[in-house]
Scaffold this active site. Structure first.
Site, PDB file in Angstrom:
ATOM      1  N   HIS A 107      31.173  45.810  25.863  1.00 25.05           N
ATOM      2  CA  HIS A 107      30.928  47.215  25.767  1.00 25.05           C
ATOM      3  C   HIS A 107      29.317  47.524  25.663  1.00 25.05           C
ATOM      4  O   HIS A 107      28.761  48.166  26.076  1.00 25.05           O
ATOM      5  CB  HIS A 107      31.632  47.636  24.750  1.00 25.05           C
ATOM      6  CG  HIS A 107      32.174  48.984  24.837  1.00 25.05           C
ATOM      7  ND1 HIS A 107      33.391  49.327  24.687  1.00 25.05           N
ATOM      8  CD2 HIS A 107      31.746  50.384  25.706  1.00 25.05           C
ATOM      9  CE1 HIS A 107      33.853  50.772  25.312  1.00 25.05           C
ATOM     10  NE2 HIS A 107      32.352  51.146  25.538  1.00 25.05           N
TER      11      HIS A 107
ATOM     12  N   GLU B  10      42.390  42.272  44.973  1.00 26.33           N
ATOM     13  CA  GLU B  10      41.533  41.183  44.174  1.00 26.33           C
ATOM     14  C   GLU B  10      42.506  39.974  43.900  1.00 26.33           C
ATOM     15  O   GLU B  10      41.952  39.226  43.202  1.00 26.33           O
ATOM     16  CB  GLU B  10      41.826  41.831  42.829  1.00 26.33           C
ATOM     17  CG  GLU B  10      41.009  43.238  42.724  1.00 26.33           C
ATOM     18  CD  GLU B  10      40.826  43.952  41.309  1.00 26.33           C
ATOM     19  OE1 GLU B  10      39.752  43.560  40.895  1.00 26.33           O
ATOM     20  OE2 GLU B  10      41.871  44.606  40.872  1.00 26.33           O
TER      21      GLU B  10
ATOM     22  N   ASP C 195      36.986  39.796  41.189  1.00 25.88           N
ATOM     23  CA  ASP C 195      38.312  39.062  40.813  1.00 25.88           C
ATOM     24  C   ASP C 195      38.782  38.182  41.762  1.00 25.88           C
ATOM     25  O   ASP C 195      39.345  37.093  41.645  1.00 25.88           O
ATOM     26  CB  ASP C 195      39.382  40.214  40.403  1.00 25.88           C
ATOM     27  CG  ASP C 195      39.313  40.542  39.097  1.00 25.88           C
ATOM     28  OD1 ASP C 195      39.276  39.658  38.113  1.00 25.88           O
ATOM     29  OD2 ASP C 195      39.233  41.700  38.731  1.00 25.88           O
TER      30      ASP C 195
ATOM     31  N   CYS D 162      33.814  46.575  46.833  1.00 22.54           N
ATOM     32  CA  CYS D 162      33.057  47.134  45.361  1.00 22.54           C
ATOM     33  C   CYS D 162      32.900  45.979  44.499  1.00 22.54           C
ATOM     34  O   CYS D 162      32.698  46.439  43.284  1.00 22.54           O
ATOM     35  CB  CYS D 162      34.181  48.190  44.885  1.00 22.54           C
ATOM     36  SG  CYS D 162      35.505  47.641  44.281  1.00 22.54           S
TER      37      CYS D 162
END
Ligand code: PEP
Ligand code: MG
Length: 591
Positions: A193, A435, A459, A506
């Site tokens: 975060h 993914e 991923d 992406c």
């Protein structure tokens, strides 16, 4: 001799300056008892410390709201709640009264006790909050012990590179970008975060450096390269020269980028490419637009959940999606449904501990099991569809049934909205994030049930190679150019084309010039990159020729190793792009 450490690049920028070691740790609290006549005084002291800490957190929340937005600032709410939590407050007061402890000792004991209890549950949602708990402990105890608050950079004479074992979001939000040249930490990942906040505040950062806080010392000279994830301590003349030249080259590069800031994203031989941005926070949407992104290719929605003590409301989400749609009246905005689990655990979800969270209850699996969380997100998305080309994207899909179930839920929510007289646009697109190797191998089947594919290479690489993407020790094995990855990209692109649906990428790979080159060579015409990288990816695309990229991709597909793949791409790119600007990223090495 210079000490060099490589970690993960978390926020762009090259800086040099003195190290400031941030000892953001819980202080030693002396064991002191009090006489009965001081009980009331210590209770008052404790309450004053709580009030002071609340005030400080409110200040941080306010600064965050101003710098980043009110939604982003809500991550501090759980900390405020914790300061009023009965377990914390009553427990501490009890120790003051019954054990005759000073406020500091009583609070310290109570927090240690609670932490031990929480750690024993080994519940990741709680473990994820320990950082916040520690943050509170540090604040309250420094107040009670009458010591200056650590993390306060205002008293330093000059701007510094902050080095720490780890930092908290509130500490990051508090950092003044004028005084903080950069941040380097032992722990953390790009998606921590605080790293997201640092990126948004444009403070260069490198994470996952393992032992930087132990090998660096106060005032030591350091160079931090947030572009490639490297920190050099005690640089020698040659290091200084390399980085000085690199910085100059990057400044020139910035100017070159400005020259094409209004240009179309089109290859040198005329192939248009849809270049969109990835955003982690709603406030980044405007930045993405300023960078010239054509839309949002990946709107990560976890920010709405992680760090919150309660479930996000539909209205709040709707406003965030709507603002994104309004920022891109002519471009697509792809909302990815919650990608929770793995390394993101919101408090309220009560997620049980798992041996392998990345192989566990994650992403679409969580959403389909927790409709109380998922339905409001679907409704918010549907409501936003009237404001633009807002699309929905499902993470970690392996199975057709997962898409069918989401379509069913969307249908039900459409009915509900109709009944309530709330408008939505029924022609919206539903896509999936590919993914896993399972999804890549089964792409033809999946394509029959969705309107677009976006390949999540971050991923896909992790699952294909069985290499944890967050483990700095394995970073050298995490190779997006491994032949097994390249072949899956090829396969998915071919299948998507045959099915007539858009295929985009992406993952971070799209922001690497060699990655972008390979993807264009595989006829993938839609890329989405982290918002700060949009203008440079546009610039490199404009230098590429599709025919050359196709030739290189053909050779790469036949290459026996990752190293050979990179070689084919480097040869193909030739001198069209100055690859030294990107050196150090993946397989490109710094001189
Ligand atoms: C990916 O996996 O490539 C992706 C874009 O999603 P995230 O990085 O959020 O997992
Ligand atoms: Mg992913």
């Amino acid at each position: 001799m210079a000490i060099v450490r490589d970690g993960f690049p978390a926020s762009e920028g090259i800086v040099s300056g003195p190290v400031h070691i941030l000892h953001w740790g819980v202080p030693e609290v002396p064991h002191e008892t009090i006489t009965p006549d001081r009980i009331e005084e210590e209770e008052e002291k404790f309450n004053a410390a709580r009030e002071w800490a609340k005030g400080r957190i409110r200040e941080v929340r306010h600064t965050t709201a101003e710098r980043l937005g009110t939604m982003e600032a809500r991550i501090f709410e759980p900390q405020l709640a914790m300061l009023d939590d009965a377990e914390v407050v009553d427990g501490t007061i009890r120790y003051i009264r019954e054990n005759r402890l000073t406020a500091a000792r009583a609070f310290d004991w109570r927090m240690l006790e609670l932490q031990a209890l929480w750690i024993r549950t080994r519940n990741p949602m709680v473990l994820d909050r320990l950082n916040d708990v520690e943050d509170l402990q540090v604040r309250v105890l420094h107040y009670l012990l009458d010591r200056p608050e650590p993390g306060d950079l205002d008293s330093l004479d000059e701007p510094v590179i902050v080095v720490a074992r780890s930092v908290s979001p509130s500490l990051t939000a508090q950092m003044d970008p004028d005084r903080t040249l950069g941040v380097a930490t032992d722990m953390g990942t790009r998606t921590s975060h605080w790293a997201i906040l640092a990126r948004s505040m444009q403070i260069p950062a490198v994470v996952g450096l393992l032992d930087i806080s132990q090998v660096a010392w106060e005032g030591q000279e350091a160079i931090l390269d947030g572009r490639i994830g490297r920190v050099v301590l005690d640089p020698n003349d040659r290091d200084r020269e390399v980085y000085r030249a690199r910085k100059v080259r990057l400044e020139e590069w910035e100017k070159e980028l400005e020259l094409v800031s209004k240009a179309d994203t089109v290859t040198n031989d005329g192939q248009p490419v849809a270049l969109r941005a990835n955003v982690d926070l709603p406030s980044e949407v405007v930045r993405a637009r300023d960078q010239g992104a054509e839309g949002i290719g990946l709107f990560r929605t976890e920010f709405l959940v992680v760090g919150r003590s309660s479930m996000p409301e539909e209205e709040e989400q709707y406003q965030a999606y709507r603002q994104a749609a309004e920022a891109f009246p002519d471009g697509a905005v792809v909302i990815r449904t919650y990608d929770l689990g793995g390394d993101k655990f919101p408090m309220f979800l009560q997620m049980a501990r798992e041996e392998n969270p990345f192989l566990g209850w994650r992403a679409i699996r969580v959403c389909l099991d927790r409709l109380d969380l998922f339905r409001p997100q679907l409704r918010a998305f549907l409501r936003a569809t009237v404001h633009g080309d807002v699309r929905i994207m499902l993470p970690l899909v392996n199975d057709v049934e997962e898409i069918l179930r989401v379509r069913e839920l969307l249908g039900e929510e459409e009915e509900n909205l109709k009944r309530e007289g709330i408008p939505y646009y029924s022609g919206y697109k539903v896509g999936i994030l590919l993914e896993t190797p399972a999804a890549a191998l089964d792409a033809a089947e999946l394509a029959r049930h969705c309107d677009f594919f976006s390949i999540g290479t971050n991923d896909l690489v992790q699952y294909t190679l069985a290499v944890d993407r967050t483990n700095p020790r394995l970073a050298h094995l995490y190779n997006p150019f491994h032949p097994a990855v390249v072949r899956q990209l090829h396969q998915v692109a071919r299948v998507g084309r045959a099915a007539g649906i858009e295929v985009s990428v992406c993952g971070e790979m799209a922001a690497n010039p060699l990655g972008a080159y390979l993807l264009l060579g595989l006829d993938i015409w839609s890329l989405s990159v982290a918002w700060p990288a949009v203008s440079e990816v546009r610039k490199v695309i404009r230098e590429f020729r599709v025919e050359d990229a196709r030739n290189a991709a053909r050779k790469a597909l036949a290459a026996p190793t990752g190293r050979d793949v990179v070689q084919c791409l480097v040869e193909g790119v030739g001198s069209s792009v100055d690859l030294s600007i990107f050196s150090g990223r993946w397989s490109l090495s710094l001189p």
